[in-house]
Design an enzyme around this catalytic site. Structure first.
Site: not given
Length: 456
Positions: A237, A321, A405, A412
């Site tokens: 990332d 990405e 949840c 990040d």
């Protein structure tokens, strides 16, 4: 009749000489250099220190390349705007011959003809990119703004390898009497002859020679998850709080080089503003600023190169990405323009595009796979535990709690885990259709998944 009229305009109006008898046959399109099977083109960059005579000759070469490029651009654009006549690379080369015969521009003969032809070749490539929709219309080059560079093909230089130190040797450029004083920081592959040389001079006044060679790269051993045959993968990332965050929680700090040297840069800029335009003292301050920016660039390149090499050596599959840096760098306007300007500066300082470029060619060299996830994949908003998609978040939010949840996520790290999961899904989707014994492709893009499939 139309072709005859065009040839008449080229000859009588534009001053382009006719093709000689030795070139009467139709010009074949230039083909790219064909590599040997199993080899890769690799660029080695070395610094060299020219003599006063060599520096003067290189200065003339840089200026001549810039002049020929601009004159070729004016010729091609003017021919189409005024006469609707297309002028290509062969015509500009014949025009170059005419320019050398004119007394006002006879100084072009002091520069190697192959270097000037390469400048026209670069102009032709710029036009081709424009016609394919991959770039803007070519612009004129300006001294002090454009990069000082000259490209020497195989006939424009002489290479003599040193028998005692294989991979090093003497480089003698055309129109020069002495070889370059190159500082061989590392050796080229022994026994190879450079395919092409590019001589450059940066804003700090440093000279570099980049040698393009064909090298046979050995693939690295495959890396698997311990105890299994599953390839080891890592999700990356790219961010600003941390330059790179791995899916295992490891974070690589953002060096923030522009911020580190901001005070010194600001002081030099103020000092430059106080100097009289055109004075020698102003030139000295500009040189100091250029050297400081060169230092920042060198540190950034060294850091990114070491980081990407480590990631490629330790992992078999790397997932990133697909970021549109150009879109992220849109102009700062409106009320938050100062904040946006700072954000743009931080993005440029991070060098995301260079990092992905390094990963791409290193994966190709060493037999790894780079998976590029679609840019619209919700890596940040999606819970990596239950896969629930949450609301949009501001950049200032560094951690969040999943409403379904209740898991607390680091922004990040959660994005890196999601990127890895999506990347491996794409990887197995492609790998499942490969025949036995065939390796996965070097690059898998989510936007081009059909082209990455074996059926294509």
């Amino acid at each position: 009749m139309k072709d005859e009229k065009a040839e008449l305009i080229k000859r009588e109006v534009l001053g382009i000489h006719e093709r000689g008898a030795q070139h009467a046959r139709k010009t074949a399109p230039m083909r790219s250099h064909s590599k040997e099977q199993g080899t890769h083109l690799r660029l080695y960059r070395f610094r060299f220190y020219p003599t006063e005579e060599q520096a003067e000759q290189l200065g003339r070469t840089f200026g001549a390349c810039r002049w020929v490029y601009n004159e070729g651009l004016a010729l091609r654009s003017g021919a189409w705007e005024r006469h609707r006549v297309k002028v290509g690379f062969p015509e500009t080369c014949r025009a170059l011959t005419g320019w050398k015969q004119v007394e006002e521009t006879a100084w072009l003969g002091e520069v190697s003809s192959t270097v000037l032809q390469q400048s026209l070749r670069h102009l032709d490539q710029a036009y081709q990119r424009f016609f394919r929709g991959q770039g803007r219309y070519p612009k004129r080059k300006k001294k002090g703004r454009s990069r000082d560079a000259a490209v020497y093909v195989r006939t424009g230089f002489r290479w003599v390898e040193d028998a005692e130190r294989p991979g090093t040797g003497l480089i003698k450029l055309a129109k020069q009497s002495k070889p370059l004083d190159v500082r061989w920081s590392r050796a080229l592959p022994a026994g190879t002859v450079p395919v092409r040389l590019t001589v450059t001079r940066d804003r700090a006044g440093r000279y570099f020679v980049s040698t393009l060679v064909e090298e046979r790269m050995a693939a690295l051993p495959a890396v698997f998850v311990p105890g299994t045959r599953e390839p080891k993968a890592v999700g990356l990332d790219l961010g600003l709080a941390s330059l790179v965050t791995l899916d295992d929680g490891t974070k690589v700090d953002h060096p923030r080089l522009l911020r580190r040297y901001a005070v010194k840069l600001a002081g030099l800029q103020r000092e430059l503003h106080r100097k009289v335009r055109g004075s020698r003292n102003r030139g000295k301050v500009r040189q100091r600023i250029a050297r400081l920016y060169a230092l920042i660039g060198d540190v950034r390149r060294d850091m990114l190169d070491k980081l990407t090499t480590r990631l490629v050596r330790e992992n078999q599959v790397l997932v990133v990405e697909d970021l549109s840096v150009v879109t992220l760098l849109r102009a700062a306007r409106g009320e938050g323009r100062r904040r946006k300007a700072k954000l743009n500066e931080a993005i440029l300082d991070a060098g995301w595009g260079e990092l992905v470029r390094l990963l791409r060619y290193k994966c190709e060299w060493y037999g790894r796979t780079l998976v590029i996830v679609d840019r619209f994949f919700p890596s940040t908003r999606r819970c990596s535990a239950c896969h629930t998609k949450g609301p949009s978040m501001d950049l200032s939010v560094r951690s969040w709690v999943c409403a379904e949840c209740g898991v607390v996520h680091d922004r990040d790290v959660n994005a890196a885990v999601n990127i890895r999961g999506e990347g491996m899904r794409l990887y197995w989707l492609v790998a499942a259709g490969l025949p036995p014994g065939r390796m996965a492709p070097t690059v898998i893009r989510a936007s081009e998944l059909e082209a990455c499939s074996p059926a294509a």
